[in-house]
Scaffold this active site. Structure first.
Site, PDB file in Angstrom:
ATOM      1  N   GLN A  74       0.804  -1.214   0.000  1.00  0.00           N
ATOM      2  CA  GLN A  74       0.000   0.000   0.000  1.00  0.00           C
ATOM      3  C   GLN A  74       0.844   1.275   0.000  1.00  0.00           C
ATOM      4  O   GLN A  74       0.463   2.273  -0.579  1.00  0.00           O
ATOM      5  CB  GLN A  74      -0.947  -0.009   1.211  1.00  0.00           C
ATOM      6  CG  GLN A  74      -1.899   1.161   1.285  1.00  0.00           C
ATOM      7  CD  GLN A  74      -2.838   1.193   0.073  1.00  0.00           C
ATOM      8  OE1 GLN A  74      -3.156   0.161  -0.502  1.00  0.00           O
ATOM      9  NE2 GLN A  74      -3.232   2.371  -0.361  1.00  0.00           N
ATOM     10  N   ARG A 103      12.118  -0.338   6.418  1.00  0.00           N
ATOM     11  CA  ARG A 103      13.299  -1.060   5.898  1.00  0.00           C
ATOM     12  C   ARG A 103      14.540  -0.934   6.769  1.00  0.00           C
ATOM     13  O   ARG A 103      15.265  -1.905   6.968  1.00  0.00           O
ATOM     14  CB  ARG A 103      13.646  -0.569   4.483  1.00  0.00           C
ATOM     15  CG  ARG A 103      12.723  -1.081   3.418  1.00  0.00           C
ATOM     16  CD  ARG A 103      13.158  -0.584   2.057  1.00  0.00           C
ATOM     17  NE  ARG A 103      12.091  -0.750   1.085  1.00  0.00           N
ATOM     18  CZ  ARG A 103      11.916   0.018   0.027  1.00  0.00           C
ATOM     19  NH1 ARG A 103      12.752   1.022  -0.214  1.00  0.00           N
ATOM     20  NH2 ARG A 103      10.926  -0.200  -0.803  1.00  0.00           N
ATOM     21  N   CYS A 136      13.537  -0.865  -5.319  1.00  0.00           N
ATOM     22  CA  CYS A 136      13.554  -1.613  -6.578  1.00  0.00           C
ATOM     23  C   CYS A 136      14.906  -1.515  -7.303  1.00  0.00           C
ATOM     24  O   CYS A 136      15.433  -2.504  -7.821  1.00  0.00           O
ATOM     25  CB  CYS A 136      12.430  -1.124  -7.490  1.00  0.00           C
ATOM     26  SG  CYS A 136      12.195   0.658  -7.481  1.00  0.00           S
ATOM     27  N   GLN A 163      15.848   4.777 -14.514  1.00  0.00           N
ATOM     28  CA  GLN A 163      14.741   4.158 -13.804  1.00  0.00           C
ATOM     29  C   GLN A 163      13.396   4.388 -14.498  1.00  0.00           C
ATOM     30  O   GLN A 163      13.100   5.479 -14.972  1.00  0.00           O
ATOM     31  CB  GLN A 163      14.698   4.682 -12.364  1.00  0.00           C
ATOM     32  CG  GLN A 163      15.961   4.307 -11.599  1.00  0.00           C
ATOM     33  CD  GLN A 163      15.974   4.743 -10.143  1.00  0.00           C
ATOM     34  OE1 GLN A 163      17.012   5.142  -9.640  1.00  0.00           O
ATOM     35  NE2 GLN A 163      14.849   4.664  -9.457  1.00  0.00           N
ATOM     36  N   SER A 166       7.324   3.041 -13.747  1.00  0.00           N
ATOM     37  CA  SER A 166       6.592   2.157 -12.825  1.00  0.00           C
ATOM     38  C   SER A 166       7.125   2.244 -11.407  1.00  0.00           C
ATOM     39  O   SER A 166       6.386   1.972 -10.458  1.00  0.00           O
ATOM     40  CB  SER A 166       6.684   0.712 -13.312  1.00  0.00           C
ATOM     41  OG  SER A 166       8.043   0.328 -13.384  1.00  0.00           O
ATOM     42  N   LYS A 245      19.837   5.043  -0.861  1.00  0.00           N
ATOM     43  CA  LYS A 245      19.332   3.678  -0.652  1.00  0.00           C
ATOM     44  C   LYS A 245      20.302   2.621  -1.181  1.00  0.00           C
ATOM     45  O   LYS A 245      20.369   1.517  -0.654  1.00  0.00           O
ATOM     46  CB  LYS A 245      17.954   3.514  -1.296  1.00  0.00           C
ATOM     47  CG  LYS A 245      16.858   4.269  -0.544  1.00  0.00           C
ATOM     48  CD  LYS A 245      15.520   4.168  -1.272  1.00  0.00           C
ATOM     49  CE  LYS A 245      14.439   4.938  -0.525  1.00  0.00           C
ATOM     50  NZ  LYS A 245      13.178   4.987  -1.288  1.00  0.00           N
ATOM     51  N   ARG A 268      15.361   9.228 -13.726  1.00  0.00           N
ATOM     52  CA  ARG A 268      14.122   8.641 -14.266  1.00  0.00           C
ATOM     53  C   ARG A 268      14.138   8.790 -15.783  1.00  0.00           C
ATOM     54  O   ARG A 268      14.436   9.866 -16.300  1.00  0.00           O
ATOM     55  CB  ARG A 268      12.921   9.389 -13.681  1.00  0.00           C
ATOM     56  CG  ARG A 268      11.585   8.819 -14.085  1.00  0.00           C
ATOM     57  CD  ARG A 268      11.119   7.675 -13.235  1.00  0.00           C
ATOM     58  NE  ARG A 268      10.867   8.037 -11.862  1.00  0.00           N
ATOM     59  CZ  ARG A 268      10.853   7.167 -10.840  1.00  0.00           C
ATOM     60  NH1 ARG A 268      11.086   5.887 -11.063  1.00  0.00           N
ATOM     61  NH2 ARG A 268      10.612   7.567  -9.617  1.00  0.00           N
ATOM     62  N   HIS A 275      14.176  -1.094 -14.789  1.00  0.00           N
ATOM     63  CA  HIS A 275      15.264  -0.232 -14.324  1.00  0.00           C
ATOM     64  C   HIS A 275      16.575  -0.743 -14.916  1.00  0.00           C
ATOM     65  O   HIS A 275      16.787  -1.953 -15.021  1.00  0.00           O
ATOM     66  CB  HIS A 275      15.403  -0.292 -12.801  1.00  0.00           C
ATOM     67  CG  HIS A 275      14.341   0.456 -12.052  1.00  0.00           C
ATOM     68  ND1 HIS A 275      13.428   1.276 -12.648  1.00  0.00           N
ATOM     69  CD2 HIS A 275      14.076   0.518 -10.717  1.00  0.00           C
ATOM     70  CE1 HIS A 275      12.637   1.798 -11.730  1.00  0.00           C
ATOM     71  NE2 HIS A 275      13.008   1.345 -10.545  1.00  0.00           N
TER      72      HIS A 275
HETATM   73  P1  NAP Z   1       0.534   2.555  -6.344  1.00  0.00           P
HETATM   74  O1  NAP Z   1       0.496   1.915  -7.685  1.00  0.00           O
HETATM   75  O2  NAP Z   1       0.395   4.044  -6.290  1.00  0.00           O
HETATM   76  O3  NAP Z   1      -0.635   1.886  -5.435  1.00  0.00           O
HETATM   77  C1  NAP Z   1      -0.776   2.160  -4.048  1.00  0.00           C
HETATM   78  C2  NAP Z   1      -2.264   2.258  -3.691  1.00  0.00           C
HETATM   79  O4  NAP Z   1      -2.852   3.398  -4.304  1.00  0.00           O
HETATM   80  C3  NAP Z   1      -3.151   1.134  -4.193  1.00  0.00           C
HETATM   81  O5  NAP Z   1      -3.024   0.016  -3.370  1.00  0.00           O
HETATM   82  C4  NAP Z   1      -4.541   1.758  -4.101  1.00  0.00           C
HETATM   83  O6  NAP Z   1      -5.038   1.617  -2.757  1.00  0.00           O
HETATM   84  C5  NAP Z   1      -4.278   3.225  -4.377  1.00  0.00           C
HETATM   85  N1  NAP Z   1      -4.692   3.702  -5.702  1.00  0.00           N
HETATM   86  C6  NAP Z   1      -5.218   4.918  -5.918  1.00  0.00           C
HETATM   87  N2  NAP Z   1      -5.471   5.094  -7.237  1.00  0.00           N
HETATM   88  C7  NAP Z   1      -5.085   3.963  -7.871  1.00  0.00           C
HETATM   89  C8  NAP Z   1      -5.110   3.551  -9.241  1.00  0.00           C
HETATM   90  N3  NAP Z   1      -5.573   4.325 -10.221  1.00  0.00           N
HETATM   91  N4  NAP Z   1      -4.650   2.319  -9.545  1.00  0.00           N
HETATM   92  C9  NAP Z   1      -4.181   1.516  -8.586  1.00  0.00           C
HETATM   93  N5  NAP Z   1      -4.146   1.867  -7.273  1.00  0.00           N
HETATM   94  C10 NAP Z   1      -4.587   3.079  -6.906  1.00  0.00           C
HETATM   95  O7  NAP Z   1       1.854   2.224  -5.573  1.00  0.00           O
HETATM   96  P2  NAP Z   1       2.980   1.105  -5.907  1.00  0.00           P
HETATM   97  O8  NAP Z   1       3.877   1.587  -6.953  1.00  0.00           O
HETATM   98  O9  NAP Z   1       2.315  -0.212  -6.082  1.00  0.00           O
HETATM   99  O10 NAP Z   1       3.840   1.156  -4.563  1.00  0.00           O
HETATM  100  C11 NAP Z   1       3.366   0.628  -3.340  1.00  0.00           C
HETATM  101  C12 NAP Z   1       4.495   0.627  -2.336  1.00  0.00           C
HETATM  102  O11 NAP Z   1       5.540  -0.211  -2.797  1.00  0.00           O
HETATM  103  C13 NAP Z   1       5.133   2.006  -2.104  1.00  0.00           C
HETATM  104  O12 NAP Z   1       5.519   2.128  -0.766  1.00  0.00           O
HETATM  105  C14 NAP Z   1       6.351   1.960  -2.976  1.00  0.00           C
HETATM  106  O13 NAP Z   1       7.375   2.823  -2.507  1.00  0.00           O
HETATM  107  C15 NAP Z   1       6.756   0.519  -2.818  1.00  0.00           C
HETATM  108  N6  NAP Z   1       7.536   0.013  -3.923  1.00  0.00           N
HETATM  109  C16 NAP Z   1       7.152   0.290  -5.171  1.00  0.00           C
HETATM  110  C17 NAP Z   1       7.872  -0.219  -6.212  1.00  0.00           C
HETATM  111  C18 NAP Z   1       7.458   0.054  -7.610  1.00  0.00           C
HETATM  112  O14 NAP Z   1       8.135  -0.382  -8.469  1.00  0.00           O
HETATM  113  N7  NAP Z   1       6.369   0.735  -7.899  1.00  0.00           N
HETATM  114  C19 NAP Z   1       8.984  -1.015  -5.982  1.00  0.00           C
HETATM  115  C20 NAP Z   1       9.351  -1.328  -4.687  1.00  0.00           C
HETATM  116  C21 NAP Z   1       8.600  -0.797  -3.664  1.00  0.00           C
HETATM  117  P3  NAP Z   1      -6.566   1.270  -2.427  1.00  0.00           P
HETATM  118  O15 NAP Z   1      -6.966   0.087  -3.249  1.00  0.00           O
HETATM  119  O16 NAP Z   1      -6.573   0.994  -0.970  1.00  0.00           O
HETATM  120  O17 NAP Z   1      -7.306   2.508  -2.829  1.00  0.00           O
END
Ligand code: NAP
Length: 382
Positions: A74, A103, A136, A163, A166, A245, A268, A275
């Site tokens: 989340q 972390r 990542c 990067q 995504s 990091k 980016r 990446h």
């Molecule tokens: P994200 O795509 O922004 O999704 C996070 C939350 O945003 C979803 O669970 C959802 O929660 C909400 N949301 C709001 N609008 C959305 C939409 N249009 N589509 C999908 N979800 C939406 O975040 P993420 O990239 O998955 O990253 C999540 C965590 O993992 C962060 O802490 C990030 O730093 C970490 N992380 C990310 C990556 C990466 O590559 N992206 C890599 C390693 C770690 P609800 O369903 O509860 O509304």
């Protein structure tokens, strides 16, 4: 049967996690529940091959505390808010998290099992309960060069990153595609005229990038047809938090008592989900290239050495070629003009897989083996 609560399953990382779990048959023998921060009571994820039920409220600590394991993708704000409340309520289950919030806590184990299975096993043996995926970019870097670290050959490494969108989440990926579409629309007319010059195309593209209506609310600037050499917030000394990091999380993943210097600029680029890193490694000693290639390629089954030729590089060492693949590609391996101890290489990995979802998915599998299906670790919430 292990009882697992999933939070953040519809985000970028969460949706890839569910996709991978389904592809690997991981839901078999699992009792999953799904939560939402925005639409509790709504329908759970579709197309999993079973009824995923209604969404629970991701802030309902009483409901969360009934699970043996919580897997959250989340985000850090959610972790900061819910994790301490759960622990304060006496929940002693396993917390598997994609976010950066926990972390660097001393009790947290960073998970990347092809690289640090020993660190994970040590954490489980010591009764650790918090397991986090690492950044990542750092995870992809270590997947690529684990063989050199393991051999103790790395004196220091600089990693200049390329990067993907995504890495910033689902909404940013959409914005990159929207930027590309806006540029395509703007350039359509001169492109449609075979007699128009490249300068006319360039003028249209530049006008689109400068237009107030150009979609940039997420990135703050055009990424398509451009790049952004700053990721995350400043932390002083001209450095971004993303750049720290590599050193902090990289050494923690490896379990290094004496840290290896890792530093570089994080940039980016307009790649969707891969990446890449251009690295310079200062080797502790000069070693022949074929030995280095065997160390890199032999580190684990998800690293693939690409021949240092133009044909192989363009065919196998690009985000377009690597996207959606589990193996991390490493190529352009050669010694630099500075001397035999100076190695350069280029790596590309799908950051939504090994950079995000895959270490979490595999940690859940490691936990299942560790606990045994008959011995759920359900905690007693106060
Ligand atoms: P994200 O795509 O922004 O999704 C996070 C939350 O945003 C979803 O669970 C959802 O929660 C909400 N949301 C709001 N609008 C959305 C939409 N249009 N589509 C999908 N979800 C939406 O975040 P993420 O990239 O998955 O990253 C999540 C965590 O993992 C962060 O802490 C990030 O730093 C970490 N992380 C990310 C990556 C990466 O590559 N992206 C890599 C390693 C770690 P609800 O369903 O509860 O509304």
């Amino acid at each position: 049967m292990l009882d697992v609560g999933f939070v953040g399953w519809r985000g970028m990382v969460g949706s890839v996690l569910l996709e991978r779990m389904q592809a690997e048959g991981d839901f078999t023998g699992l009792a999953p529940s799904f939560y939402s921060t925005s639409s509790p009571g709504g329908p759970g994820p579709a197309d999993l091959g079973f009824d995923s039920g209604r969404l629970g409220d991701a802030f309902d600590v009483g409901a969360l505390a009934r699970h043996d394991v919580i897997v959250t993708c989340q985000g850090g704000d959610y972790t900061h808010e819910v994790h301490p409340r759960l622990r304060a309520a006496g929940w002693n289950g396993y917390w598997i998290d994609a976010a950066s919030a926990l972390r660097m806590e001393p009790g947290t184990v960073l998970v990347l099992d092809p690289v640090n299975a020993d660190v994970i096993a040590g954490g489980l043996a010591r009764g650790r309960r918090d397991f986090c995926g690492a950044n990542c970019t750092v995870s992809i870097l270590l997947m690529a060069f684990a063989g050199l670290f393991r051999a103790g050959l790395v004196e220091w490494v600089t990693s200049m990153t390329y990067q993907a969108a995504s890495g910033a989440g689902a909404a940013h990926m959409r914005e990159l595609a929207a930027q590309m579409a806006a540029i395509g629309d703007a350039a359509r007319e001169p492109l449609g005229d075979p007699a128009s010059s490249a300068l006319a195309v360039d003028r249209s593209v530049r006008a689109a990038l400068a237009d107030d209506g150009f979609p940039r609310s997420r990135f703050g600037a055009p990424l398509a047809a451009s790049l952004l050499p700053w990721i995350d917030r400043p932390i002083g000394g001209g450095r971004s938090r993303e750049e720290l990091k590599g050193f902090e999380e990289g050494n923690k993943i490896l379990g290094n008592e004496v840290p290896v210097p890792v530093d570089g600029l994080c940039v980016r680029v307009g790649s969707m989900r891969c990446h890449a890193h251009a690295v310079t490694v200062k080797l502790r000693e000069d070693r022949p290239l074929d030995e280095i290639e065997s160390l890199i390629g032999g580190a684990h089954e998800w690293v693939r050495v690409v021949e240092n030729t133009p044909e192989a590089t363009l065919a196998e060492l690009t985000p377009a070629a690597v996207s959606g693949r589990l193996d991390v590609a490493v190529g352009r391996i050669r010694k630099l003009a500075m001397g035999g101890e100076f190695l350069t290489a280029f790596s590309v990995g799908d950051q939504l897989l090994w950079g995000a979802a895959e270490p979490l998915r595999r940690m859940l599998g490691i936990l299942r083996s560790h606990l045994g299906e008959e011995h759920p670790a359900r905690a007693e919430a106060a």
